[in-house]
Design a protein around this motif. Sequence first.
Motif, PDB file in Angstrom:
ATOM      1  N   GLU A   1      47.082  60.519  31.501  1.00 12.59           N
ATOM      2  CA  GLU A   1      47.100  61.049  32.860  1.00 12.59           C
ATOM      3  C   GLU A   1      45.701  61.487  33.288  1.00 12.59           C
ATOM      4  OE1 GLU A   1      49.167  61.846  30.477  1.00 12.59           O
ATOM      5  OE2 GLU A   1      51.199  61.421  31.213  1.00 12.59           O
ATOM      6  N   GLN A   2      44.963  62.110  32.369  1.00 14.51           N
ATOM      7  CA  GLN A   2      43.619  62.576  32.711  1.00 14.51           C
ATOM      8  C   GLN A   2      42.679  61.409  33.022  1.00 14.51           C
ATOM      9  OE1 GLN A   2      43.375  65.074  29.030  1.00 14.51           O
ATOM     10  NE2 GLN A   2      42.298  66.515  30.369  1.00 14.51           N
TER      11      GLN A   2
ATOM     12  N   VAL B   1      41.379  62.824  25.467  1.00 17.98           N
ATOM     13  CA  VAL B   1      42.044  63.131  26.740  1.00 17.98           C
ATOM     14  C   VAL B   1      43.417  62.458  26.726  1.00 17.98           C
ATOM     15  CG1 VAL B   1      39.906  63.332  28.067  1.00 17.98           C
ATOM     16  CG2 VAL B   1      41.066  61.111  27.913  1.00 17.98           C
TER      17      VAL B   1
ATOM     18  N   HIS C   1      35.246  67.398  32.819  1.00 21.64           N
ATOM     19  CA  HIS C   1      36.401  66.693  33.378  1.00 21.64           C
ATOM     20  C   HIS C   1      37.614  66.750  32.445  1.00 21.64           C
ATOM     21  CE1 HIS C   1      33.429  64.974  36.209  1.00 21.64           C
ATOM     22  NE2 HIS C   1      34.466  64.854  36.996  1.00 21.64           N
ATOM     23  N   GLY C   2      37.576  67.636  31.487  1.00 20.85           N
ATOM     24  CA  GLY C   2      38.774  67.909  30.711  1.00 20.85           C
ATOM     25  C   GLY C   2      38.836  67.328  29.320  1.00 20.85           C
TER      26      GLY C   2
ATOM     27  N   GLU D   1      40.747  60.826  36.592  1.00 20.53           N
ATOM     28  CA  GLU D   1      39.313  61.110  36.643  1.00 20.53           C
ATOM     29  C   GLU D   1      38.512  59.860  36.292  1.00 20.53           C
ATOM     30  OE1 GLU D   1      37.893  63.652  37.728  1.00 20.53           O
ATOM     31  OE2 GLU D   1      39.390  65.260  37.698  1.00 20.53           O
TER      32      GLU D   1
END
Length: 525
Positions: free
Chosen positions: A381-382, A378, A354-355, A386
């Motif tokens: 925004e991430q 992260v 998920h980044g 998510e």
Amino acid sequence: MTLTGELLIGASRVPATAGVMKAFNPATGELIEPEFAFGGRAEVDRALHLADDAFDSYSHTGLAERAAFLDLIADKLEAAKDEIAARTALETGLPAAQFEGETVRAAGVFRKFATVVRQGRFLQTAIDPAQPDRLPTPRMDHRLQKVALGPVVIFGASNFPISYSVAGNDTASALAAGCPVVLKAHNAHPGASEIQGRIIQQAVAEAGLHEGVFSLVRGDGNEIGEALVDHPLVRAVTFTGSEGGGMALYRRAQKRPDPIPVFTEMTSVNPTFVLPGALAARGAEIGTGLVQRGMYNVGQACLKPAILFAVDGPGYAELRDAAVAEVEKVDARPMLTMGIHDTYTRNVQRMQDHGATRLGSGEAPVRAADGQSLLLEVTGEQILAEPALREEVFGPTLLLVRLTGTEQMLEVARAFRGQLSATMHAESTDRSVAEQLLPVLERRTGRIVFNAFSIPQEVSYASTHGGPFPATSDSRFTSVGMGAIERFVRPVTYQNFPDELLPQPLRETNELHLWRLVDGELTRD
């Protein structure tokens, strides 16, 4: 103490009826003797009938007698601390010294509950004397006290094999309330559970109490847990573990013909918010402290400060660099079970899918059960986009969240579900932001920490270990601290009773010298 592996049902030791298991040493990968018995529905039924038989006499023990019983358990735990610690270390791969301290703290909890019982404040006694001449209608005498619920089932936890297990706060608070206990031992540490269970079993006998005051059962799979929750003699259940496991028990208990409370302690990431003034003043110190606290118990602690939020400004680079340097010092250590290890590995991969970016890592794993310490990052925004990034990773991984400003900090705080705790690091210059953040956190947690970290937690009269769902199934209660006793009592009013039939705490003479609310005034007269 020679371990036999038997179930402890009342005063009896009961052999296996549904298979056996051996303990597993995650540090060596070896199974440990002896074999430990599994039981089934018949053993559950026997234990709970004994508990029900014990309830009337045990719940009506005098406060001094019940307190002396709790003190006796504390004495026995302290006397056996070396033995408990050595066996627990074998079954966890963690240092014995850690469990010596945990045993002493568990003994201290029993002593504190002995004090709670002697004081009698948990009874919340209230007396409204008769007013026969009151107009337009007379008032009869009304007297209230809290009474024990009945037999309680406690599910031992995996991550703290003493203080959240057999000799944990749940057991101490239920016994203090006057409730017999049937404990389902966790299969991750069966030997440590047996030692603690036999200590309580011995204390029951030495105190001259009914044998049904305490039993310990063990089983394979879900069947024994379902049997415990389904049993008609159970009045309450406690559980510490995953959201999935806790909610399965909760839903099952609500489908009974007579629904009962299930007090769960489930999932939490204990978010840490570093406000700009604190970040600029001591970013590196906070980064180091985060890793030191977060990696306690190989990250397998319900109060782990798992996610830290800070604005990308003065001090952020220093916090990040210090956290990276600290995590790179952390040795790979065995996790409690291979199942926990495998789930941890999957959850780390989920975060990265998920980044989440890896900033740093500790020593590489050597043994199959080793958990590698990781620091991920992260953006704000991430994590807003998510929800999976806001979920718990049970194990030695921490997440830094780089924010664009304090408005985004408030936004991400509002995005969280219920938590066991939340932390705020702030300086005097941060007051305006702190005042905006505080009510957001109050709605989402049972404990807010200022300029410290969420772990460790003091076990005290002012402790709260609870919060809105999914941290717990009932945010009105705590599972740690002296207030935990309130889960296991309910009010009963005695109207127009003769003095000689009243429970002792409600009698006119107040021989116990308890604080009581008499006609709205708090008094010991």
